[in-house]
Design a protein around this motif. Structure first.
Motif, PDB file in Angstrom:
ATOM      1  N   LEU A   1       0.850  -1.177   0.000  1.00 20.73           N
ATOM      2  CA  LEU A   1       0.000   0.000   0.000  1.00 20.73           C
ATOM      3  C   LEU A   1       0.889   1.232   0.000  1.00 20.73           C
ATOM      4  CD1 LEU A   1      -2.944   0.949   0.076  1.00 20.73           C
ATOM      5  CD2 LEU A   1      -2.878   0.765   2.562  1.00 20.73           C
ATOM      6  N   LEU A   2       0.841   1.996  -1.101  1.00 20.55           N
ATOM      7  CA  LEU A   2       1.646   3.203  -1.242  1.00 20.55           C
ATOM      8  C   LEU A   2       0.856   4.368  -0.670  1.00 20.55           C
ATOM      9  CD1 LEU A   2       2.963   2.604  -4.883  1.00 20.55           C
ATOM     10  CD2 LEU A   2       3.915   1.791  -2.701  1.00 20.55           C
ATOM     11  N   SER A   3       1.395   4.986   0.369  1.00 18.00           N
ATOM     12  CA  SER A   3       0.612   5.928   1.167  1.00 18.00           C
ATOM     13  C   SER A   3       0.342   7.260   0.495  1.00 18.00           C
ATOM     14  CB  SER A   3       1.347   6.200   2.487  1.00 18.00           C
ATOM     15  OG  SER A   3       2.531   6.967   2.261  1.00 18.00           O
ATOM     16  N   GLY A   4       1.244   7.694  -0.444  1.00 14.03           N
ATOM     17  CA  GLY A   4       1.196   9.096  -0.801  1.00 14.03           C
ATOM     18  C   GLY A   4       1.480   9.892   0.454  1.00 14.03           C
ATOM     19  N   ASP A   5       0.759  10.993   0.664  1.00 14.83           N
ATOM     20  CA  ASP A   5       0.931  11.782   1.891  1.00 14.83           C
ATOM     21  C   ASP A   5      -0.247  11.619   2.843  1.00 14.83           C
ATOM     22  OD1 ASP A   5       3.303  12.604   0.863  1.00 14.83           O
ATOM     23  OD2 ASP A   5       2.863  14.753   0.892  1.00 14.83           O
ATOM     24  N   ALA A   6      -0.950  10.487   2.736  1.00 15.48           N
ATOM     25  CA  ALA A   6      -1.980  10.190   3.736  1.00 15.48           C
ATOM     26  C   ALA A   6      -1.345  10.081   5.113  1.00 15.48           C
ATOM     27  CB  ALA A   6      -2.703   8.895   3.380  1.00 15.48           C
TER      28      ALA A   6
ATOM     29  N   GLN B   1      -7.694   5.384   8.835  1.00 16.41           N
ATOM     30  CA  GLN B   1      -8.404   4.186   9.278  1.00 16.41           C
ATOM     31  C   GLN B   1      -8.719   3.277   8.096  1.00 16.41           C
ATOM     32  OE1 GLN B   1      -9.065   3.123  12.522  1.00 16.41           O
ATOM     33  NE2 GLN B   1      -9.486   1.273  11.321  1.00 16.41           N
ATOM     34  N   LEU B   2      -9.074   3.878   6.959  1.00 16.61           N
ATOM     35  CA  LEU B   2      -9.324   3.091   5.752  1.00 16.61           C
ATOM     36  C   LEU B   2      -8.070   2.326   5.344  1.00 16.61           C
ATOM     37  CD1 LEU B   2     -10.966   2.259   3.239  1.00 16.61           C
ATOM     38  CD2 LEU B   2     -10.263   4.411   2.182  1.00 16.61           C
ATOM     39  N   LEU B   3      -6.919   2.977   5.378  1.00 17.34           N
ATOM     40  CA  LEU B   3      -5.668   2.299   5.047  1.00 17.34           C
ATOM     41  C   LEU B   3      -5.386   1.163   6.032  1.00 17.34           C
ATOM     42  CD1 LEU B   3      -3.283   5.248   4.071  1.00 17.34           C
ATOM     43  CD2 LEU B   3      -4.698   3.823   2.583  1.00 17.34           C
ATOM     44  N   ALA B   4      -5.658   1.401   7.307  1.00 17.43           N
ATOM     45  CA  ALA B   4      -5.464   0.353   8.310  1.00 17.43           C
ATOM     46  C   ALA B   4      -6.359  -0.850   8.028  1.00 17.43           C
ATOM     47  CB  ALA B   4      -5.736   0.912   9.705  1.00 17.43           C
ATOM     48  N   ASN B   5      -7.580  -0.587   7.601  1.00 13.27           N
ATOM     49  CA  ASN B   5      -8.504  -1.685   7.265  1.00 13.27           C
ATOM     50  C   ASN B   5      -7.997  -2.488   6.071  1.00 13.27           C
ATOM     51  OD1 ASN B   5     -10.153  -0.712   9.303  1.00 13.27           O
ATOM     52  ND2 ASN B   5     -11.577   0.318   7.920  1.00 13.27           N
ATOM     53  N   ILE B   6      -7.454  -1.793   5.072  1.00 19.17           N
ATOM     54  CA  ILE B   6      -6.917  -2.472   3.885  1.00 19.17           C
ATOM     55  C   ILE B   6      -5.697  -3.307   4.255  1.00 19.17           C
ATOM     56  CG2 ILE B   6      -5.805  -2.100   1.639  1.00 19.17           C
ATOM     57  CD1 ILE B   6      -7.609   0.384   1.330  1.00 19.17           C
ATOM     58  N   ILE B   7      -4.844  -2.749   5.098  1.00 15.46           N
ATOM     59  CA  ILE B   7      -3.664  -3.483   5.552  1.00 15.46           C
ATOM     60  C   ILE B   7      -4.080  -4.780   6.239  1.00 15.46           C
ATOM     61  CG2 ILE B   7      -1.769  -3.419   7.225  1.00 15.46           C
ATOM     62  CD1 ILE B   7      -1.548  -0.389   6.556  1.00 15.46           C
TER      63      ILE B   7
ATOM     64  N   LEU C   1       2.692  -1.322   4.403  1.00 13.00           N
ATOM     65  CA  LEU C   1       2.493   0.107   4.183  1.00 13.00           C
ATOM     66  C   LEU C   1       3.841   0.730   3.852  1.00 13.00           C
ATOM     67  CD1 LEU C   1       0.612   2.611   4.230  1.00 13.00           C
ATOM     68  CD2 LEU C   1       1.285   2.900   6.635  1.00 13.00           C
ATOM     69  N   TRP C   2       3.972   1.263   2.640  1.00 18.81           N
ATOM     70  CA  TRP C   2       5.173   1.972   2.237  1.00 18.81           C
ATOM     71  C   TRP C   2       4.862   3.467   2.312  1.00 18.81           C
ATOM     72  CZ3 TRP C   2       7.518  -0.919  -2.621  1.00 18.81           C
ATOM     73  CH2 TRP C   2       7.915  -2.216  -2.217  1.00 18.81           C
ATOM     74  N   ILE C   3       5.509   4.139   3.267  1.00 18.16           N
ATOM     75  CA  ILE C   3       5.233   5.544   3.534  1.00 18.16           C
ATOM     76  C   ILE C   3       6.163   6.401   2.683  1.00 18.16           C
ATOM     77  CG2 ILE C   3       5.111   7.322   5.314  1.00 18.16           C
ATOM     78  CD1 ILE C   3       4.645   5.087   7.363  1.00 18.16           C
TER      79      ILE C   3
END
Length: 272
Positions: free
Chosen positions: A207-212, A239-245, A252-254
């Motif tokens: 999951l590529l974060s962008g600047d989220a 929270q959406l990213l956490a759910n996807i993870i 998660l690649w920040i």
């Protein structure tokens, strides 16, 4: 005679070239390109009330994806012209990031034998200069951007693209139609920010974060930068990213976390 036929068959099989193990569908490779390195003057700009006055190194990455259907570039980094600035790109706000570009995006693509015209899709997480600096290098690529972001005041340079080279999104988008590269709408940092889920056959989901989120301690503590467009949307997107993870067992690649990127393989190495 039967034994001779068997021996000939074995010899013929051994003489055949080894079949490539590169997948014929889905994502084949993901390259991390160095699209910027910098130092922030005061990281409390991104974590209000925490680490006030402390500086920290930042990274900026672009990601080149080789899919069975074509090439896609996620973010275009700082403008290549920054590479020629001896003092780097200095901000007006001393708390912000002074950026340097060790190698141009054009040079890194060239090392891989990839021409800008080879890129089918260019998608940007959002319209800040350290993410869209080289968009004009790809006039023939289809730009994928959220409609709200495209219409925002910070995206005026995107609106100068040639007619027919922009697809504005209103939510998530399965880029190649097979679930392997999915743009995720994650507003908050900007009005139309987006992140990217990439499913690799060997590495798994990334999951590529962008600047989220900007760096790991902010992610761990769910801190929202004071400079963000909307704090509530930022929290919801995290929270959406956490759910996807959790659901996709994704890494998660920040984008801006230099400590994390220092441990990753940079182009011309790649992930499969």
């Amino acid at each position: 005679m039967a034994i001779l036929v068997t021996i000939l068959s074995v010899l013929q099989a051994c003489s055949q070239p080894i079949v490539s193990q590169t997948p014929r569908t889905g994502v084949q490779r993901l390259y991390i390109l160095n699209c910027g390195e910098g130092v922030a003057g005061d990281i409390s700009r991104w974590s209000p009330g925490v680490n006030v006055g402390q500086s920290m190194p930042f990274a900026g990455s672009c990601y080149l994806i080789r899919h069975a259907q074509g090439w896609m570039l996620w973010d275009t980094g700082l403008a290549d012209s920054v590479a020629a600035m001896p003092q780097g790109l200095q901000p007006s706000d001393p708390r912000a990031i002074t950026w340097h570009l060790p190698k141009t995006l054009a040079a890194q693509l060239g090392e891989l034998g990839v021409k800008p015209s080879d890129i089918q899709y260019v998608a940007v997480s959002h319209s800040h200069p350290d993410h869209i600096g080289n968009v004009d290098m790809f006039p023939d690529s289809m730009l994928l951007v959220q409609k709200a972001e495209y219409e925002s005041t910070s995206a005026s340079s995107l609106r100068s693209r040639p007619s027919g080279t922009v697809t504005t999104l209103q939510g998530d988008r399965d880029v190649f139609g097979d679930g392997s590269v999915v743009i995720i709408s994650t507003p908050g940092h900007t009005v139309g920010h987006q992140s990217l889920l990439v499913k690799l056959p060997r590495t798994g989901a990334v999951l590529l974060s962008g600047d989220a989120v900007h760096f790991k301690s902010n992610w761990d503590n769910k801190r929202v930068p004071s400079i963000n467009f909307n704090a509530e949307q930022t929290a919801a997107s995290m929270q959406l990213l956490a759910n996807i993870i959790a659901s996709d067992k994704a890494q998660l690649w920040i984008n801006h976390d230099k400590a994390q990127r220092d441990e990753q393989k940079l182009s011309p190495a790649f992930y499969e």
